[in-house]
Write an enzyme that holds these catalytic residues in place. Structure first.
Site, short mmCIF file in Angstrom:
data_model
loop_
_atom_site.label_atom_id
_atom_site.label_comp_id
_atom_site.label_asym_id
_atom_site.label_seq_id
_atom_site.Cartn_x
_atom_site.Cartn_y
_atom_site.Cartn_z
N GLU A 1 19.49 -29.36 -3.93
CA GLU A 1 18.94 -29.36 -3.49
C GLU A 1 18.94 -29.25 -2.26
O GLU A 1 20.28 -29.27 -1.72
CB GLU A 1 17.99 -30.56 -2.78
N HIS B 1 17.46 -29.30 -8.50
CA HIS B 1 17.51 -30.08 -8.42
C HIS B 1 18.24 -31.56 -9.02
O HIS B 1 18.08 -32.04 -9.34
CB HIS B 1 16.11 -31.09 -8.31
N SER C 1 14.89 -23.69 -5.91
CA SER C 1 13.52 -24.79 -7.06
C SER C 1 13.24 -23.11 -8.17
O SER C 1 13.93 -22.76 -9.61
CB SER C 1 12.54 -25.36 -6.60
#
Length: 269
Positions: free
Chosen positions: A200, A173, A131
């Site tokens: 993800e 994401h 992330s």
């Protein structure tokens, strides 16, 4: 087109990687680092949760690595501590957690710790980030932006990343948060870059000039090298951007992308 990169493998991860059952992405990182002999340093700086670092220590140790240590770096002064610099010297791999990428960049950027990280990667230390930890790996980082599939002039804000690799812009994401538009916007500022949109629980395993997909989702590779037109220079605030002749690849586990020739290859059958 050559991509300057250190000798170590890079593994940007799209976030929400599986930590309990099918740990394909994290398992791949431990294998890259040496499996049961791996010494992994965890950087939880992007997260404001005190439990983040210890949680990854637990996960990596449960997978059988030799050592996993979280460094509680919270300030720029922490980035000058000899203890933490020495930890990098002893590590086979560094894992940067998710959270806020601007917290990462404003804390680490330009410090002795960031410089040592670059040096060690150049010497062969492997680096993964999930992330926010993925976004900061490249030279140019998406700091924040809007969701949506259509690129718009003011859709994204860029900031300097750590520069562990050059020529990429990484977003995370990706499918889950509908981020194609903001990646296209970021690439429209400089079409020489390749965009990597990470779903993800999915990682790009970048070793030299080769990118391989690992995980349960997909990676969207956006190549703007041969675009014939972009309206970015004449667009007004909130305007949609016209971009023509963009190449886009959607790659799943086992697929690969050659960063030199810009050729995508499907999984072997």
């Amino acid at each position: 087109m050559s991509r300057q990169q250190g000798a170590g493998t890079l593994m940007p991860i799209g976030g929400a990687e599986e930590k309990v059952r099918n740990r394909e992405v994290l398992r791949r990182f431990t294998e890259v680092c040496g499996a049961d002999s791996a010494r992994i340093v965890i950087i939880p700086t992007a997260s404001r949760l005190d439990s983040t670092g210890p949680r990854y220590e637990e996960v990596f140790l449960d997978m059988g690595v030799a050592a996993a240590r979280s460094l509680p770096i919270e300030t720029r002064a922490d980035c000058q501590q000899d203890e933490y610099l020495h930890a990098l010297d002893e590590a086979d791999g560094v894992f940067m957690t998710g959270g806020n990428q601007l917290r990462l960049s404003t804390t680490l950027g330009g410090t002795p710790f960031a410089k040592r990280l670059l040096e060690r990667h150049g010497e062969g230390m492997h680096v993964a980030g999930t992330s926010a930890g993925a976004a900061i790996l490249a030279e140019h980082m998406i700091a924040f932006g809007d969701e949506g599939s259509t690129p718009r002039c003011d859709m994204v804000t860029l900031a300097p990343g750590l520069g562990l690799t050059h020529g990429f812009i990484i977003d995370q994401h990706f499918r889950q948060r509908d981020r194609l538009g903001r990646l296209l916007t970021a690439l429209s500022y400089n079409p020489s870059f390749v965009g990597i949109g990470l779903d993800e629980d999915t990682s790009a395993v970048i070793d030299g000039q080769r990118l391989e997909v690992c995980g349960t989702g997909a990676i969207t590779v956006v190549d703007t090298h041969e675009i014939s037109f972009s309206s970015m220079d004449s667009s007004q605030q909130h305007d949609p951007i016209c971009v023509t002749d963009v190449r886009l690849h959607v790659l799943i586990s086992g697929s690969s992308y050659d960063l030199e020739t810009r050729q995508a290859r499907p999984p072997r059958t």
